[in-house]
Design an enzyme around this catalytic site. Structure first.
Site, PDB file in Angstrom:
ATOM      1  N   LYS A  41       0.849  -1.203   0.000  1.00 58.18           N
ATOM      2  CA  LYS A  41       0.000   0.000   0.000  1.00 58.18           C
ATOM      3  C   LYS A  41       0.881   1.249   0.000  1.00 58.18           C
ATOM      4  O   LYS A  41       2.062   1.163   0.376  1.00 58.18           O
ATOM      5  CB  LYS A  41      -0.911  -0.027   1.222  1.00 58.18           C
ATOM      6  N   ARG A 139     -10.987  -0.373  13.876  1.00 60.47           N
ATOM      7  CA  ARG A 139     -11.048   0.184  12.527  1.00 60.47           C
ATOM      8  C   ARG A 139     -12.017  -0.743  11.806  1.00 60.47           C
ATOM      9  O   ARG A 139     -13.055  -1.049  12.352  1.00 60.47           O
ATOM     10  CB  ARG A 139      -9.632   0.166  11.922  1.00 60.47           C
ATOM     11  N   TYR A 283      14.753  30.663   4.376  1.00 63.73           N
ATOM     12  CA  TYR A 283      13.545  31.320   4.884  1.00 63.73           C
ATOM     13  C   TYR A 283      13.600  31.465   6.402  1.00 63.73           C
ATOM     14  O   TYR A 283      14.071  30.553   7.101  1.00 63.73           O
ATOM     15  CB  TYR A 283      12.311  30.467   4.583  1.00 63.73           C
ATOM     16  N   MET A 331      10.831  23.709   0.053  1.00 62.58           N
ATOM     17  CA  MET A 331      10.112  22.663  -0.675  1.00 62.58           C
ATOM     18  C   MET A 331      11.038  21.833  -1.565  1.00 62.58           C
ATOM     19  O   MET A 331      10.916  20.607  -1.626  1.00 62.58           O
ATOM     20  CB  MET A 331       8.995  23.284  -1.520  1.00 62.58           C
TER      21      MET A 331
HETATM   22  C1  LIG Z   1      -0.412  -1.674   6.949  1.00 62.22           C
HETATM   23  C2  LIG Z   1      -0.920  -2.957   7.393  1.00 62.22           C
HETATM   24  C3  LIG Z   1      -0.041  -3.981   7.776  1.00 62.22           C
HETATM   25  C4  LIG Z   1       1.452  -3.789   7.895  1.00 62.22           C
HETATM   26  O1  LIG Z   1       1.753  -2.990   9.010  1.00 62.22           O
HETATM   27  P1  LIG Z   1       3.266  -2.791   9.497  1.00 62.22           P
HETATM   28  O2  LIG Z   1       3.151  -2.071  10.771  1.00 62.22           O
HETATM   29  O3  LIG Z   1       3.937  -1.983   8.442  1.00 62.22           O
HETATM   30  O4  LIG Z   1       3.845  -4.137   9.616  1.00 62.22           O
HETATM   31  C5  LIG Z   1      -0.582  -5.216   8.067  1.00 62.22           C
HETATM   32  N1  LIG Z   1      -1.907  -5.431   8.022  1.00 62.22           N
HETATM   33  C6  LIG Z   1      -2.787  -4.455   7.693  1.00 62.22           C
HETATM   34  C7  LIG Z   1      -4.238  -4.751   7.684  1.00 62.22           C
HETATM   35  C8  LIG Z   1      -2.332  -3.187   7.381  1.00 62.22           C
HETATM   36  O5  LIG Z   1      -3.200  -2.223   7.065  1.00 62.22           O
END
Ligand SMILES: *Cc1c(COP(=O)(O)O)cnc(C)c1O
Length: 387
Positions: A41, A139, A283, A331
């Site tokens: 992701k 969640r 800056y 930036m």
């Molecule tokens: C992001 C995520 C992980 C991995 O988490 P880490 O802390 O990077 O190991 C595993 N499972 C789910 C459902 C996640 O959203």
């Protein structure tokens, strides 16, 4: 393939060798029989989803994890055929893409399962899903006490296959006593829910819970598959030596997991100039020369992944020597102090983090964040160079 003719003002060097070695040490910890889901992701935490997906599959990963259906589409369009799980709740409008991409959504409720089943029936395509159980993260996921009912609803959906059952841990990276208790409670609730599903005569499929913290600290969280993200990218969310081994006695049977940072952010000294005592830099004029000195200008700013809060707090490495980042990080550029007799040449490489410089977890602790945010914030304009 196209030839890059422009100057790489800043680049993220992705050490795939380190990634593969990390995979091996994690596999040694989890046991060869465990499947590995690689979270890719957020563009693989900034490392490049497609390249990391390919490297993962070569290294024996079973599946990939993304947050969004659009991220899964990038993998499918890039020719990745491995199973892809969707970690967040998709919108019903995305169901056609889930079906055509043969993606594996996490299911939290019967309503979404039914909607998937109806559309899968129209296409006459059997779709794998995983039941997500909320054991304390709050969640997505169903409440643990509803999990058997929803699992049996999924089983009754002709076009759905319950291919797995999962939960997510909230504090598995903490060695605080209360957090350890909480994690143990989460794992207990999860085990109970899985047992109830089995007792109802339903095959739960692949059972999985472990994120990076749990891979390090909780061998009893490994079940059938692990989902370590940040650990694969080279950062230990927790350290075995920080936990009281009496709390996790199984840890005595393992060698520590050793991982190496995968990303190295580098830039080049684009200009060197002399400034005078009392001259201010950047800056806000937050840094003033105490004596005549030379400064170097790097083409890397907060939009490239060097946090703005690193100004006056971080150092870069050039030819094995350390030079402080002075004044505000802007930036697109930042300034470094080269001293009154610089041994640096124009166009020398400056390592910002990773490689020979301190890594993203040290940069994170100096700037008040976590390594996840550092690597994710390397903007898409920064070319990734895979070595
Ligand atoms: C992001 C995520 C992980 C991995 O988490 P880490 O802390 O990077 O190991 C595993 N499972 C789910 C459902 C996640 O959203």
């Amino acid at each position: 393939m196209y030839v890059i003719l422009f100057f790489m003002r800043v680049k993220a060097v992705i050490h795939l060798k380190n990634f593969k070695e990390n995979m091996e040490s994690i596999r040694a910890r989890a046991g060869k029989e465990r499947l590995i889901c690689v979270p890719v992701k957020a563009d693989a935490y900034g490392h490049g989803a497609l390249e990391i997906a390919k490297a993962s599959i070569e290294a024996g990963a079973y599946c990939l994890g993304v947050a969004a259906v659009s991220e899964a589409a990038v993998l499918r369009n890039g020719g990745i055929n491995a199973p892809v799980m969707i970690f967040s709740q998709p919108h019903p409008d995305e169901i056609p893409e889930i079906i055509s991409g043969n993606l594996i959504p996490f299911i939290s409720d019967a309503e979404f399962a039914s909607a998937l089943n109806e559309q899968a029936a129209e296409k006459k395509i059997k779709l794998q899903v995983h039941l997500k159980i909320d054991t304390g993260m709050r969640r997505i996921g169903c409440n643990a006490d509803e999990s058997k009912v929803i699992a049996s609803h999924i089983s009754s959906c002709h076009w759905l296959e319950l291919a797995g059952v999962a939960t997510h841990l909230a504090v598995s990276d903490s060695t605080d006593k209360q957090d350890i208790d909480f994690t143990k409670q989460q794992l207990h609730k999860f085990r109970k829910a899985v047992d109830a599903i089995k007792a109802a005569g339903i095959n739960p499929g692949i059972v999985h819970a472990a994120n990076s913290g749990a891979v390090i600290l909780y061998p009893d969280s490994f079940f059938d598959m692990i989902r370590p993200g940040i650990l694969l990218y080279g950062y230990k969310a927790a350290d075995e030596s920080d936990i009281d081994k009496s709390v996790s006695p199984e840890l005595n049977n393992y060698k520590p997991v050793i991982v190496k940072p995968v990303m190295e952010l580098t830039s080049e000294v684009t200009l060197i100039k002399k400034i005078k005592k009392c001259d201010s830099v950047s800056y806000g004029r937050t840094w003033t020369a105490q004596k005549d000195t030379y400064i170097g200008i790097l083409s890397a700013g907060y939009a490239d992944g060097l946090p703005r809060s690193a100004g006056n707090k971080w150092q870069v490495q050039i030819n094995g020597k350390t030079y402080p980042v002075i004044g505000r990080v802007t930036m697109d550029q930042c300034c470094i102090d080269l001293g009154p007799e610089p041994s640096v040449n124009r166009w020398d490489e400056a390592v910002i983090f990773g490689g020979s410089a301190p890594d993203a977890s040290e940069l994170a602790s100096v700037t008040g964040t976590i390594p996840y945010e550092i690597t994710c914030n390397v903007n898409k304009r920064v070319p990734r160079v895979y070595v």
